[in-house]
Enzyme design. Structure first.
Site, short mmCIF file in Angstrom:
data_model
loop_
_atom_site.label_atom_id
_atom_site.label_comp_id
_atom_site.label_asym_id
_atom_site.label_seq_id
_atom_site.Cartn_x
_atom_site.Cartn_y
_atom_site.Cartn_z
N GLU A 117 86.38 52.47 37.87
CA GLU A 117 87.75 51.98 38.07
C GLU A 117 87.72 50.48 38.30
OE1 GLU A 117 89.51 54.30 41.32
OE2 GLU A 117 87.89 55.74 41.17
N LYS A 119 88.15 47.17 40.22
CA LYS A 119 88.25 46.93 41.66
C LYS A 119 89.38 45.93 41.87
CE LYS A 119 85.48 46.32 45.76
NZ LYS A 119 86.55 45.65 46.48
N ASP A 121 91.98 43.43 43.49
CA ASP A 121 91.87 42.44 44.55
C ASP A 121 93.15 42.47 45.39
OD1 ASP A 121 90.62 40.56 45.99
OD2 ASP A 121 90.73 38.96 44.50
N TYR A 236 93.36 55.68 44.77
CA TYR A 236 92.05 56.00 44.20
C TYR A 236 91.21 56.98 45.02
CZ TYR A 236 90.67 52.39 47.57
OH TYR A 236 90.51 51.65 48.71
N LYS A 324 80.38 43.69 41.19
CA LYS A 324 81.30 42.55 41.33
C LYS A 324 81.18 41.59 40.15
CE LYS A 324 83.30 41.88 44.81
NZ LYS A 324 83.17 41.66 46.22
N CYS A 418 100.06 1.79 35.76
CA CYS A 418 99.21 2.65 34.93
C CYS A 418 97.77 2.16 35.00
CB CYS A 418 99.73 2.60 33.49
SG CYS A 418 98.60 3.35 32.32
N CYS A 421 97.05 0.61 31.15
CA CYS A 421 97.74 -0.57 30.59
C CYS A 421 98.36 -1.44 31.68
CB CYS A 421 98.81 -0.14 29.60
SG CYS A 421 100.25 0.60 30.41
N CYS A 436 103.68 6.62 33.08
CA CYS A 436 103.59 5.30 32.49
C CYS A 436 104.56 5.33 31.31
CB CYS A 436 102.17 5.05 31.98
SG CYS A 436 102.10 3.63 30.88
N CYS A 441 100.85 2.09 25.59
CA CYS A 441 99.69 2.25 26.48
C CYS A 441 98.52 2.86 25.71
CB CYS A 441 100.10 3.15 27.65
SG CYS A 441 98.71 3.68 28.65
#
Ligand code: I6G
Length: 689
Positions: A117, A119, A121, A236, A324, A418, A421, A436, A441
Site C-alpha cells: 500500500e 505510505k 504522509d 488500512y 521509504k 536591476c 542593467c 526591471c 536589459c
C-alpha cells in the site's frame, strides 16, 4: 406538537439522515456524486432545522454531526485497546530482500505473498464503532494513549458515522458489535495549495506541508474549524474487531470497503517479493501524479495465519515493513541570496545553498520567489533551512530552522536597481514581484528577442534560439530595434551560418517589417499580455498611438482584461527607453498596421481553408511554467478548441505542452512517445485553431 406530527417529522428526519449518509458515501468514498452540491446542502439545512427543533433526533451518527460540535477547552486522552505500533523502515531493495528472508526463515517457507500500500504522509488515527456507530476517534499519540478527537473525526466526510451493513441481508445484525479501524488522515495536494492560498490572503501563518495542515486541522478544539478543512481518510488496518472474520490482509481491506470505509486504490495484493520490488519502482514513478503525498510503500505479509505466526516485536510487527522513498526534504545552509532577472524582468531572489543531496539529486539553488515570501518565512542569509524537492517542481525553501540561529544571520534586502542593467526597479501594484522595466536589459534581452521573433510576434523565420544567443553574446544587437539593421555579412559571420542562410534571415526580417498591431503588441512581451490580451487591446484602441496613450482605467474597462495586464501595459509605455526603442524600430523601417476589425471573415490567413483545431478531441497535459499566458488561460483556450485538459501524463495523453522548467512529466511523455509542444507551438496552434 401532536404524536402524529412528531412521528411524521421523525420519519422525515430519519429519511434525510439515511439519504444524506448515502450521498456522502457516494461523493467522498466512491468519488461518484449522485446529486448536486446544492441539493445536498438543501437536505442538510432541512435536517439541521428539524434537529434544532427536536434535539433528541440528533443522534451521534446523524450527518449533521459533520458540521462540528461546540468547542472543547482541552482534549481528553484515552488508551488504544491494542497499541498502535510503528513500522520498521527499509531504504533499499536489499533491506526488503533481507526482510523477506527473515520472514521466510521464521515461517519455514518462501511461498509468501504480500499486500503493498502507498505510505500516506498524513496523521494516523483510530476510529471505534460500537453497534455500528462511531463512538470514539483517537490520534495515534505515543501508540498507547491518544487524544480524543471524536467531534473532529465526525467532520471528515470519508469517515463513516455509521457502518454499512454487509450485503446478504440481516441489516444491522451482520455488523461487528465492536470494531476499531485504523487509517491515515490526509489533505490532498491541491486542497493544501488552496488552503494555504486562502491563509495567505487572510494573513494567517502558512502550513509547511499537507501533513502539518492535516495534523493542525485535526487538533482543533473547535470542530467547526476542522469541518472547514478538506480532510480525507484512507483506512488500512484494525485494532479489536469483534464479529468479523477474514484470513488475509487483503480480505480485511475488502471487508472494510463493504463496511463503508475508503481504501486506497493503489493497493496491490498477492505479490511475490520480486513483484513487491517492481511495484515500489512503479509507485516511485507515479508518486508525483498522485493527488496526495506519499513517503514510501508499506509491505505486509498477506496471510493472517502467517502474520500471527510471525507476531510482533516491542514496537513493530514482524510481518510488515515500510519501504521509504529517499527523503525529499533536507536541511542545509543558505550561503548567499542572489537575484536573477527573468524574461519579463522579474527579479527573483535565489538561495545559493550549501550543496545537499535530496532524493539522490544534488541541490545547490532554490528559488525564494519574491520578497514577500522571504519576509513571511523570515529567511535570512546564513540560515539553516529545510529544503524540499518535489517531482518536477524547482526546489523550495520550506522554512528556516530557527533553533540553529547563531546571530550571524543577515536579513536580505532586495536591490532597488536591476543587478544586470542597473535601471531602477519597480514593484507593480498588488503584485509581489519587483521588476526591471528596461526592455533592453541584457539579462532579459535574449529571451525577449526569442519571443519577439516568434511566430505569434514578428515571425522572423530562420532566426532561431542559437542565432539570437550569439547575436546578444557578441553584442551585435542590444534591443529589438537592432534586429532590423542586421545585414547579410554580419549574420554570415555567426557560427553555423552560411551566406545562403544569412540571406534567408535578412529576407525574413525584411518581410516581417510590416506587422499587424496585434502581433506587434504580443511581440513586445509585456507582462500578462499574451495574444488574447493583445487582440482585446487592438479591438479597443485600433492604433498603437491610442494604446500608448490609454490610461490604466481605460484599459481595465475592457472586458477580459484584468488590473494586472492594465498596469503592466501602462508601465511599459510610460518607460522612456521603451518609447525610444519603438521610435527606433519605426526609423528602421517597421510599419505597424492599424487593427482592422474583421468584417468579412478572417483577415490574416484569408483564403485558407477553415481547419479543425489540432487540439480537437485530444487529451492535453500542461506542465512547466508558461510565460505568455497563465495556465488557466491556456487550459480555457485548449478546452474552447475541444481539448480535454488533464493533470497527469499517461498512455491516454495525446499532447504534452512543456513550458519552462518542465521536469518529469516531460520525461514520462517522451518515454511514452507522447507529442510534445513548447509554448511557442502552443500559441501558434491556438491562434490557428
Ligand atoms: O504507520 C502505518 C502506516 C500504514 C502503519 C501501517 C500502514 O499500513 C498501510 N500498518 C501497520 C501495521 C502499522 N503502521 C503498524
Amino acid at each position: 406538537m401532536t404524536d402524529q406530527n412528531f412521528n411524521e417529522i421523525k420519519q422525515e428526519a430519519l429519511l434525510l439522515q439515511k439519504q444524506l449518509a448515502e450521498h456522502n458515501y457516494s461523493y467522498h468514498v466512491l468519488d461518484d456524486p449522485v446529486i448536486s452540491d446544492a441539493e445536498y446542502d438543501r437536505m442538510m439545512k432541512r435536517l439541521l432545522e428539524i434537529e434544532e427543533q427536536l434535539p433528541e433526533l440528533a443522534t451521534p451518527d446523524s450527518p449533521t454531526r459533520r458540521v462540528g460540535a461546540p468547542p472543547l477547552t482541552s482534549f481528553d486522552t484515552a488508551d488504544h485497546s491494542v497499541p498502535m505500533q510503528s513500522l520498521d523502515n527499509a531504504f533499499n531493495d536489499q533491506d526488503i530482500i533481507d526482510f523477506h528472508n527473515r520472514v521466510a526463515k521464521l515461517l519455514g517457507t518462501s511461498e509468501i505473498r504480500y499486500t503493498v500500500e502507498p505510505k500516506l504522509d498524513g496523521v494516523a488515527v483510530e476510529l471505534r464503532y460500537e453497534q455500528g456507530i462511531l463512538t470514539l476517534a483517537l490520534t495515534r499519540g505515543d501508540g498507547t494513549t491518544g487524544e480524543v478527537i471524536t467531534d473532529n473525526a465526525r467532520t471528515i466526510n470519508s469517515v463513516p458515522l455509521k457502518l454499512t451493513p454487509p450485503p446478504g441481508g440481516g441489516g444491522g445484525k451482520n455488523l461487528p458489535g465492536f470494531l476499531e479501524v485504523r487509517g491515515e488522515v490526509i489533505i490532498n495536494s491541491r486542497d493544501f495549495e488552496t488552503l494555504n492560498k486562502n491563509r495567505l490572503e487572510m494573513d494567517e501563518p502558512l502550513f509547511a506541508n499537507p501533513r502539518n495542515a492535516a495534523a493542525g486541522s485535526l487538533r482543533q478544539l473547535d470542530s467547526k474549524v476542522t469541518a472547514r478543512r478538506p480532510l480525507e481518510i484512507f483506512t488500512y488496518g484494525i485494532g479489536i474487531a469483534r464479529g468479523l472474520g477474514f484470513d488475509s490482509h487483503s480480505g480485511l481491506l475488502d471487508t472494510l470497503k463493504t463496511l463503508g470505509f475508503r481504501i486506497n486504490p493503489e493497493i496491490r495484493t498477492g505479490l511475490t517479493v520480486n513483484e513487491v520490488l517492481d511495484r515500489f519502482k512503479e509507485l516511485e514513478a507515479i508518486r508525483e501524479n498522485l493527488p496526495y503525498e506519499i513517503d514510501g510503500m508499506v509491505i505486509k505479509v498477506d496471510d493472517i495465519a502467517h502474520q500471527n505466526a510471525l507476531g510482533v516485536k516491542a514496537k513493530s510487527p514482524r510481518w510488515a515493513i515500510a519501504y521509504k522513498f529517499p527523503a525529499m526534504e533536507e536541511t542545509t545552509v543558505i550561503n548567499d541570496i542572489t537575484v536573477q532577472v527573468g524574461r519579463t524582468g522579474t527579479l527573483t531572489p535565489v538561495a545559493n545553498l550549501e550543496p545537499v543531496s535530496i532524493g539522490g539529486v544534488m541541490v545547490a539553488r532554490a528559488s525564494l520567489h519574491n520578497m514577500d515570501e522571504i519576509q513571511r518565512k523570515d529567511i535570512r542569509i546564513k540560515d539553516t533551512v529545510l529544503v524540499k524537492r518535489a517531482g518536477d517542481v524547482i526546489p523550495k525553501v520550506v522554512k528556516p530552522v530557527t533553533a540553529k540561529r547563531t546571530g550571524d544571520e543577515e536579513v536580505f534586502v532586495m536591490p532597488d536597481s536591476c543587478p544586470v542593467c542597473h535601471s531602477p526597479v519597480r514593484r507593480l501594484e498588488n503584485e509581489a514581484a519587483v521588476k526591471c522595466i528596461n526592455a533592453s536589459c541584457q539579462a532579459q534581452l535574449k529571451q525577449r528577442i526569442k519571443h519577439f521573433v516568434s511566430k505569434a510576434g514578428f515571425d522572423m523565420d530562420g532566426l532561431g534560439a542559437k542565432l539570437v544567443d550569439q547575436l546578444v553574446d557578441r553584442e551585435v544587437i542590444h534591443s529589438f530595434a537592432g534586429l532590423f539593421t542586421l545585414d547579410k555579412d554580419t549574420l554570415a559571420a555567426m557560427d553555423r551560418m552560411g551566406d545562403k542562410s544569412a540571406g534567408n534571415v535578412v529576407r525574413a526580417i525584411e518581410t516581417s517589417k510590416r506587422v499587424p498591431l496585434k502581433r506587434f503588441l504580443f511581440a513586445l512581451g509585456m507582462d500578462h499580455t499574451g495574444d488574447s490580451a493583445a487582440l482585446l487591446l487592438c479591438e479597443a484602441f485600433s492604433t498603437l498611438e491610442a494604446v500608448m496613450a490609454a490610461t490604466k482605467t481605460e484599459i481595465e474597462a475592457i472586458d477580459g482584461i484584468g488590473p494586472k495586464t492594465a498596469a503592466s501595459v501602462v508601465m511599459f509605455f510610460e518607460n522612456q527607453e521603451n518609447r525610444a526603442m519603438i521610435e527606433e524600430m519605426v526609423r528602421n523601417g517597421v510599419i505597424i498596421e492599424d487593427h482592422q476589425a474583421l468584417v468579412n471573415g478572417p483577415g490574416e490567413g484569408e483564403g485558407e481553408e477553415s481547419q479543425k483545431s489540432v487540439f480537437s478531441g485530444k487529451t492535453v497535459v500542461l506542465t512547466g511554467s508558461l510565460t505568455t499566458m497563465t495556465r488557466s488561460e491556456a487550459k480555457k483556450r485548449l478546452q474552447e478548441q475541444g481539448a480535454k485538459v488533464t493533470g497527469s501524463v499517461s498512455k491516454k495523453t495525446d499532447i504534452l505542452v512543456a513550458g519552462e522548467s518542465a521536469g518529469s512529466k516531460l520525461t514520462k511523455a517522451q518515454s511514452l512517445g507522447v507529442t510534445v509542444m513548447d509554448e511557442e507551438e502552443l500559441t501558434e496552434q491556438l491562434n490557428r485553431g
